[in-house]
Design an enzyme around this catalytic site. Structure first.
Site, mmCIF file in Angstrom:
data_model
loop_
_atom_site.group_PDB
_atom_site.id
_atom_site.type_symbol
_atom_site.label_atom_id
_atom_site.label_comp_id
_atom_site.label_asym_id
_atom_site.label_seq_id
_atom_site.Cartn_x
_atom_site.Cartn_y
_atom_site.Cartn_z
ATOM 1 N N SER A 146 0.824 -1.204 0.000
ATOM 2 C CA SER A 146 0.000 0.000 0.000
ATOM 3 C C SER A 146 0.864 1.263 0.000
ATOM 4 C CB SER A 146 -0.954 -0.044 1.199
ATOM 5 O OG SER A 146 -1.993 0.888 1.056
ATOM 6 N N GLU A 240 -9.633 -4.186 -6.657
ATOM 7 C CA GLU A 240 -9.425 -3.080 -5.713
ATOM 8 C C GLU A 240 -9.205 -1.765 -6.449
ATOM 9 O OE1 GLU A 240 -5.667 -2.594 -3.651
ATOM 10 O OE2 GLU A 240 -4.933 -4.423 -4.595
ATOM 11 N N HIS A 270 -7.740 -5.647 -0.781
ATOM 12 C CA HIS A 270 -6.499 -4.888 -0.724
ATOM 13 C C HIS A 270 -5.502 -5.574 0.218
ATOM 14 C CE1 HIS A 270 -3.949 -1.353 -0.772
ATOM 15 N NE2 HIS A 270 -4.091 -1.179 0.533
#
Length: 309
Positions: A146, A240, A270
């Site tokens: 991320s 996502e 995610h």
């Protein structure tokens, strides 16, 4: 199951949390609970805290893994605001098991308590700390998820600008690259996002960016042609909102002359690699990333072996 839970439970709760002190504390607690429930630390894991100047973090070693001359540097994600070395201890331990290497997880400073470029500076300091403590760059690989993907790419670009040796390879899970969240918004409109919204993601990033110029090269990442980069391996869910960021990163690296292998896994949440108890595909996906990192280390070591022989 995880995709449905994300859409019907996590996303509404996440979107409802206010971005004030209490809301951020609640979000941090919620994410920590999800990570602990979906990806607990395996038995036998050994954890060694690190406190060295500005560098904070912990070494995570799976059962039977010892220190040697190679290591994984892990840069966690969650919007520059939420997670920590502790929340990612489980995925770090499984990566240690799958690679057979110790994993150093950096505890960089979080927003809004610490603004840009605090997190980016900490990630750079962590890498320099590894190099200053006996690890050759060719014996280090990086993994991140991320927002950790953004911080990792900033590190690689800074290495290239300052002629610091690059790591042997990099594996990123659902990397965040576009801090305007325009790419994420496009894919969210296509109905692909399950756990958060582009609006919430943008607000979290703004807590980190604060008053910094939006066109800062450390925020709006670009890879100039010919930039020396290590080989990259990227995994994301095809379902996502950050799938566009993964595609953009691959295209940007390849256009600059680099190597970036991209895997899009259908129907996942995610950073599903961190949730093996909820997502059966998490374990094989992480093993594929570990294999890439092992191959990158072997390739980086090959020229050294040839010179010695």
């Amino acid at each position: 199951m995880a995709l449905a839970a994300g859409h019907y439970v996590l996303r509404p709760v996440n979107c409802a949390l206010p971005h004030n002190r209490l809301g951020i504390a609640a979000a941090r607690g919620m994410v920590a609970a999800i990570m602990a429930a979906g990806g607990p630390t395996p038995p036998g894991t050994r954890v060694t805290p690190v406190r060295s100047g500005p560098v904070r973090g912990e070494w995570v070693r799976a059962a039977g893994v010892e220190f040697g001359d190679r290591a994984v540097y892990f840069v966690h994600g969650s919007g520059f605001v939420l997670c920590s070395a502790r929340t990612h201890r489980g995925v770090a331990a499984r990566l240690s098991r799958d690679t057979g290497l110790p994993v150093f997880v950096l505890d960089y400073r979080l927003a809004p308590e610490h603004l840009f470029p605090a997190a980016a500076d900490d990630v750079t300091a962590g890498y320099r700390w590894l190099l200053g403590n006996g690890y050759r760059a060719a014996n280090v690989v990086i993994a991140g998820d991320s927002a950790g993907g953004h911080l990792t790419m900033d590190l690689l670009l800074d290495n290239a600008r300052t002629a610091i040796p690059q790591p042997a390879g990099v594996a990123l899970f659902s990397p965040l690259i576009d801090l305007t969240f325009a790419l994420a918004e496009h894919h969210q409109r296509a109905g692909t996002e399950a756990m958060a919204s582009a609006r919430i993601g943008r607000r979290a990033a703004e807590l980190y960016i604060a008053q910094a110029p939006a066109d800062s090269p450390r925020l709006r990442l670009a890879v100039p042609p010919g930039t020396p980069l290590p080989p990259l391996f990227v995994q994301a869910s095809a379902a996502e909102m950050l799938v566009g960021d993964a595609l953009h990163l691959r295209d940007m690296v390849v256009a600059a002359g680099g190597s970036c292998e991209l895997e899009l896994w259908p129907g996942q949440v995610h950073v599903f690699q961190a949730l093996p108890l909820l997502v059966p595909e998490a374990a094989p996906a992480l093993r594929r990333a570990a294999r890439f990192l092992a191959d990158a280390l072997a390739s980086a070591d090959a020229p050294t072996r040839e010179r010695v022989s």
